[in-house]
Design a protein around this motif. Structure first.
Motif, short mmCIF file in Angstrom:
data_model
loop_
_atom_site.label_atom_id
_atom_site.label_comp_id
_atom_site.label_asym_id
_atom_site.label_seq_id
_atom_site.Cartn_x
_atom_site.Cartn_y
_atom_site.Cartn_z
N VAL A 125 0.84 -1.20 0.00
CA VAL A 125 0.00 0.00 0.00
C VAL A 125 0.88 1.26 0.00
O VAL A 125 0.57 2.25 -0.67
N LEU A 126 1.99 1.20 0.74
CA LEU A 126 2.92 2.32 0.76
C LEU A 126 3.43 2.64 -0.65
O LEU A 126 3.47 3.81 -1.06
N LEU A 127 3.80 1.63 -1.40
CA LEU A 127 4.28 1.85 -2.77
C LEU A 127 3.20 2.47 -3.63
O LEU A 127 3.47 3.37 -4.44
N ASP A 128 1.96 2.02 -3.46
CA ASP A 128 0.86 2.62 -4.22
C ASP A 128 0.69 4.09 -3.88
O ASP A 128 0.47 4.93 -4.76
N GLN A 129 0.80 4.43 -2.59
CA GLN A 129 0.68 5.81 -2.18
C GLN A 129 1.82 6.68 -2.71
O GLN A 129 1.61 7.82 -3.12
N LEU A 130 3.03 6.13 -2.72
CA LEU A 130 4.17 6.87 -3.25
C LEU A 130 4.00 7.17 -4.74
O LEU A 130 4.37 8.25 -5.21
N ARG A 131 3.45 6.22 -5.47
CA ARG A 131 3.28 6.41 -6.92
C ARG A 131 2.39 7.60 -7.23
O ARG A 131 2.54 8.25 -8.27
N THR A 132 1.44 7.89 -6.36
CA THR A 132 0.48 8.97 -6.62
C THR A 132 0.73 10.20 -5.77
O THR A 132 -0.05 11.15 -5.82
N SER A 133 1.81 10.21 -4.99
CA SER A 133 2.07 11.34 -4.11
C SER A 133 2.55 12.55 -4.90
O SER A 133 3.52 12.44 -5.67
N PRO A 134 1.90 13.70 -4.75
CA PRO A 134 2.37 14.90 -5.46
C PRO A 134 3.75 15.32 -4.99
O PRO A 134 4.13 15.11 -3.84
#
Length: 246
Positions: A125-134
């Motif tokens: 989930v962390l990796l998914d959040q990083l991919r979309t983090s502005p």
């Protein structure tokens, strides 16, 4: 899979970690205090709503501003959710913050230990959040040209100095047009943009030391506390008073 590095390390105000490099990518987050990371390309600063991405092989140094809890998560060089080979500041929302804290809170006793399934899921989930983090505008680039470096050094010494670029150029031995071109070519921004970024950098450092909003505004060159609050809110999404309370 073997557990990549993940840790939380307390640093005292002003404490530094000398320049070093890692074979893995790293995410650095200040759970408390303000963190700066410096490379040959400049300095990145991270208050509590920013994290810093440091790619594998990047030589970098850390410094704590205020008492700091340094949370670090390592990722194998083959795993690059951002697709970036240069440092960057990332916006940290509530979910990403909790994921970083959870991933650094409870770690296996050895780097070779297997990650438990729940930690594997958290990291996914962390990796998914990083991919979309502005990306956040938290980079303060530093120049190579000695004339431009002289101007930047003067402002570092006194961010409240409100002289024009032409006046700074007279001290540095370069014309206004030359310096203006160099700001864009070397630093990727205009002189006013860089000076605002520098003032925000110094403001974060002063706030981390407990300096009042009024004093920070004056020492960093804003015409009034309200003008400082407006710029700070647009840059970070909250007021400097909120930052002090956090």
């Amino acid at each position: 899979m073997p557990a990549p590095l993940a840790s939380v390390r307390p640093l005292a105000a002003g404490q530094a970690i000398d320049a070093h490099r890692h074979d893995e990518h790293q995410i650095h987050y200040a759970g408390r205090g303000v963190l700066t990371v410096t490379t040959g390309a400049g300095t990145w600063i991270a208050p509590g709503n920013r994290a810093l991405w440091v790619p594998a092989g990047t030589v970098h140094a850390h410094r704590a501003h205020g008492a700091l809890d340094l949370h670090t998560i390592g990722l194998p060089a083959s795993v690059n959710p951002l697709g970036l080979d240069v440092p960057a500041a990332l916006t940290v929302g509530p979910l990403l913050r909790e994921l970083i804290l959870a991933c650094t809170r409870d770690q296996p006793p050895a780097a070779e230990a297997e990650l438990p399934p729940e930690t594997e899921r958290l990291r996914a989930v962390l990796l998914d959040q990083l991919r979309t983090s502005p990306r956040g505008p938290m980079h303060l680039p530093m120049p190579a040209d000695p004339r431009l470096a002289a101007v930047c050094a003067l402002l570092h010494d006194d961010p409240a100095d409100d002289r024009t670029l032409a006046a700074f150029g007279a001290r540095a031995g370069a014309g206004e047009r030359t310096l203006s071109r160099l700001f864009r070519a070397e630093l990727g921004m205009t002189f006013p943009q860089w000076r605002t970024q520098l003032r925000l950098y110094h403001a974060l450092v002063l706030l981390s030391e407990g300096t009042s909003v009024t004093t920070v505004a004056r020492r960093c060159g804003w015409s009034s506390p309200s003008a400082f609050i407006d710029v700070f809110r647009r840059a970070f999404g909250h007021t400097p008073g909120t930052h002090l309370r956090d």
